[in-house]
Design a protein around this motif. Structure first.
Motif, PDB file in Angstrom:
ATOM      1  N   ASP A  55       5.548  -2.425   1.035  1.00 45.29           N
ATOM      2  CA  ASP A  55       4.247  -1.892   0.637  1.00 45.29           C
ATOM      3  C   ASP A  55       4.381  -0.484   0.059  1.00 45.29           C
ATOM      4  O   ASP A  55       3.698  -0.120  -0.897  1.00 45.29           O
ATOM      5  CB  ASP A  55       3.288  -1.886   1.830  1.00 45.29           C
ATOM      6  CG  ASP A  55       2.831  -3.292   2.213  1.00 45.29           C
ATOM      7  OD1 ASP A  55       2.921  -4.193   1.351  1.00 45.29           O
ATOM      8  OD2 ASP A  55       2.376  -3.473   3.359  1.00 45.29           O
ATOM      9  N   GLU A  56       5.285   0.285   0.633  1.00 49.92           N
ATOM     10  CA  GLU A  56       5.491   1.647   0.146  1.00 49.92           C
ATOM     11  C   GLU A  56       6.051   1.646  -1.276  1.00 49.92           C
ATOM     12  O   GLU A  56       5.622   2.425  -2.133  1.00 49.92           O
ATOM     13  CB  GLU A  56       6.433   2.403   1.086  1.00 49.92           C
ATOM     14  CG  GLU A  56       6.599   3.860   0.728  1.00 49.92           C
ATOM     15  CD  GLU A  56       7.478   4.602   1.731  1.00 49.92           C
ATOM     16  OE1 GLU A  56       8.015   5.638   1.328  1.00 49.92           O
ATOM     17  OE2 GLU A  56       7.621   4.145   2.881  1.00 49.92           O
ATOM     18  N   GLU A  57       6.996   0.758  -1.551  1.00 57.82           N
ATOM     19  CA  GLU A  57       7.554   0.653  -2.897  1.00 57.82           C
ATOM     20  C   GLU A  57       6.494   0.215  -3.894  1.00 57.82           C
ATOM     21  O   GLU A  57       6.437   0.709  -5.020  1.00 57.82           O
ATOM     22  CB  GLU A  57       8.732  -0.320  -2.904  1.00 57.82           C
ATOM     23  CG  GLU A  57       9.956   0.183  -2.168  1.00 57.82           C
ATOM     24  CD  GLU A  57      11.035  -0.891  -2.004  1.00 57.82           C
ATOM     25  OE1 GLU A  57      12.215  -0.497  -1.985  1.00 57.82           O
ATOM     26  OE2 GLU A  57      10.694  -2.083  -1.892  1.00 57.82           O
ATOM     27  N   LEU A  58       5.630  -0.715  -3.481  1.00 57.64           N
ATOM     28  CA  LEU A  58       4.550  -1.160  -4.359  1.00 57.64           C
ATOM     29  C   LEU A  58       3.573  -0.024  -4.648  1.00 57.64           C
ATOM     30  O   LEU A  58       3.050   0.094  -5.760  1.00 57.64           O
ATOM     31  CB  LEU A  58       3.803  -2.346  -3.730  1.00 57.64           C
ATOM     32  CG  LEU A  58       4.566  -3.668  -3.735  1.00 57.64           C
ATOM     33  CD1 LEU A  58       3.818  -4.703  -2.916  1.00 57.64           C
ATOM     34  CD2 LEU A  58       4.782  -4.163  -5.145  1.00 57.64           C
ATOM     35  N   ASP A  59       3.319   0.827  -3.655  1.00 58.30           N
ATOM     36  CA  ASP A  59       2.455   1.986  -3.867  1.00 58.30           C
ATOM     37  C   ASP A  59       3.056   2.924  -4.918  1.00 58.30           C
ATOM     38  O   ASP A  59       2.338   3.457  -5.766  1.00 58.30           O
ATOM     39  CB  ASP A  59       2.234   2.747  -2.560  1.00 58.30           C
ATOM     40  CG  ASP A  59       1.322   2.008  -1.598  1.00 58.30           C
ATOM     41  OD1 ASP A  59       0.566   1.117  -2.063  1.00 58.30           O
ATOM     42  OD2 ASP A  59       1.367   2.315  -0.389  1.00 58.30           O
ATOM     43  N   TYR A  60       4.371   3.127  -4.854  1.00 59.39           N
ATOM     44  CA  TYR A  60       5.036   3.973  -5.841  1.00 59.39           C
ATOM     45  C   TYR A  60       4.918   3.382  -7.251  1.00 59.39           C
ATOM     46  O   TYR A  60       4.678   4.102  -8.221  1.00 59.39           O
ATOM     47  CB  TYR A  60       6.516   4.170  -5.509  1.00 59.39           C
ATOM     48  CG  TYR A  60       6.769   5.135  -4.377  1.00 59.39           C
ATOM     49  CD1 TYR A  60       6.230   6.408  -4.391  1.00 59.39           C
ATOM     50  CD2 TYR A  60       7.569   4.778  -3.300  1.00 59.39           C
ATOM     51  CE1 TYR A  60       6.467   7.304  -3.359  1.00 59.39           C
ATOM     52  CE2 TYR A  60       7.812   5.653  -2.256  1.00 59.39           C
ATOM     53  CZ  TYR A  60       7.257   6.921  -2.296  1.00 59.39           C
ATOM     54  OH  TYR A  60       7.492   7.798  -1.282  1.00 59.39           O
ATOM     55  N   VAL A  61       5.065   2.088  -7.347  1.00 60.28           N
ATOM     56  CA  VAL A  61       4.969   1.425  -8.648  1.00 60.28           C
ATOM     57  C   VAL A  61       3.561   1.571  -9.203  1.00 60.28           C
ATOM     58  O   VAL A  61       3.355   1.888 -10.378  1.00 60.28           O
ATOM     59  CB  VAL A  61       5.360  -0.070  -8.537  1.00 60.28           C
ATOM     60  CG1 VAL A  61       5.050  -0.809  -9.823  1.00 60.28           C
ATOM     61  CG2 VAL A  61       6.831  -0.196  -8.197  1.00 60.28           C
ATOM     62  N   ALA A  62       2.567   1.351  -8.361  1.00 53.09           N
ATOM     63  CA  ALA A  62       1.179   1.469  -8.809  1.00 53.09           C
ATOM     64  C   ALA A  62       0.853   2.904  -9.204  1.00 53.09           C
ATOM     65  O   ALA A  62       0.131   3.147 -10.185  1.00 53.09           O
ATOM     66  CB  ALA A  62       0.245   0.996  -7.706  1.00 53.09           C
ATOM     67  N   ALA A  63       1.373   3.876  -8.476  1.00 53.09           N
ATOM     68  CA  ALA A  63       1.104   5.278  -8.775  1.00 53.09           C
ATOM     69  C   ALA A  63       1.776   5.709 -10.073  1.00 53.09           C
ATOM     70  O   ALA A  63       1.267   6.575 -10.786  1.00 53.09           O
ATOM     71  CB  ALA A  63       1.588   6.153  -7.628  1.00 53.09           C
ATOM     72  N   ALA A  64       2.897   5.084 -10.394  1.00 53.97           N
ATOM     73  CA  ALA A  64       3.625   5.455 -11.608  1.00 53.97           C
ATOM     74  C   ALA A  64       2.872   5.019 -12.852  1.00 53.97           C
ATOM     75  O   ALA A  64       2.973   5.646 -13.902  1.00 53.97           O
ATOM     76  CB  ALA A  64       5.026   4.843 -11.600  1.00 53.97           C
ATOM     77  N   GLY A  65       2.127   3.949 -12.764  1.00 46.68           N
ATOM     78  CA  GLY A  65       1.378   3.474 -13.923  1.00 46.68           C
ATOM     79  C   GLY A  65       2.270   2.759 -14.915  1.00 46.68           C
ATOM     80  O   GLY A  65       3.408   2.413 -14.630  1.00 46.68           O
TER      81      GLY A  65
END
Length: 80
Positions: A55-65
């Motif tokens: 979930d943390e990695e997915l959050d980073y991906v979403a934040a990166a745009g």
């Protein structure tokens, strides 16, 4: 033409043009090469799809745009 010149020309000649097995050997080598590469690809792709993102990695991906999407200044005032 002297014997030495004649020998040099015969040594430099490409006899593979007249080979009857050249094409079949090439086809066989290409087929083996494709099979080897396909096996490597299957192992690689199986490893990729077995892994899951946290979930943390997915959050980073979403934040990166997405850098491929460029914002148009005219679109900022639009209401969707």
């Amino acid at each position: 033409m002297t014997n030495e010149i004649f020998e040099k020309e015969l040594q430099g000649f490409d006899y593979s043009v007249f080979s009857k097995v050249k094409d079949s050997l090439l086809d066989e080598l290409l087929q083996k090469h494709r099979q080897d590469n396909f096996g490597k690809f299957q192992k690689f792709s199986a490893g990729i799809f077995d892994e899951r993102m946290t979930d943390e990695e997915l959050d980073y991906v979403a934040a990166a745009g997405n850098p491929a999407i460029q914002k148009n200044p005219k679109d900022e005032n639009k209401i969707f």
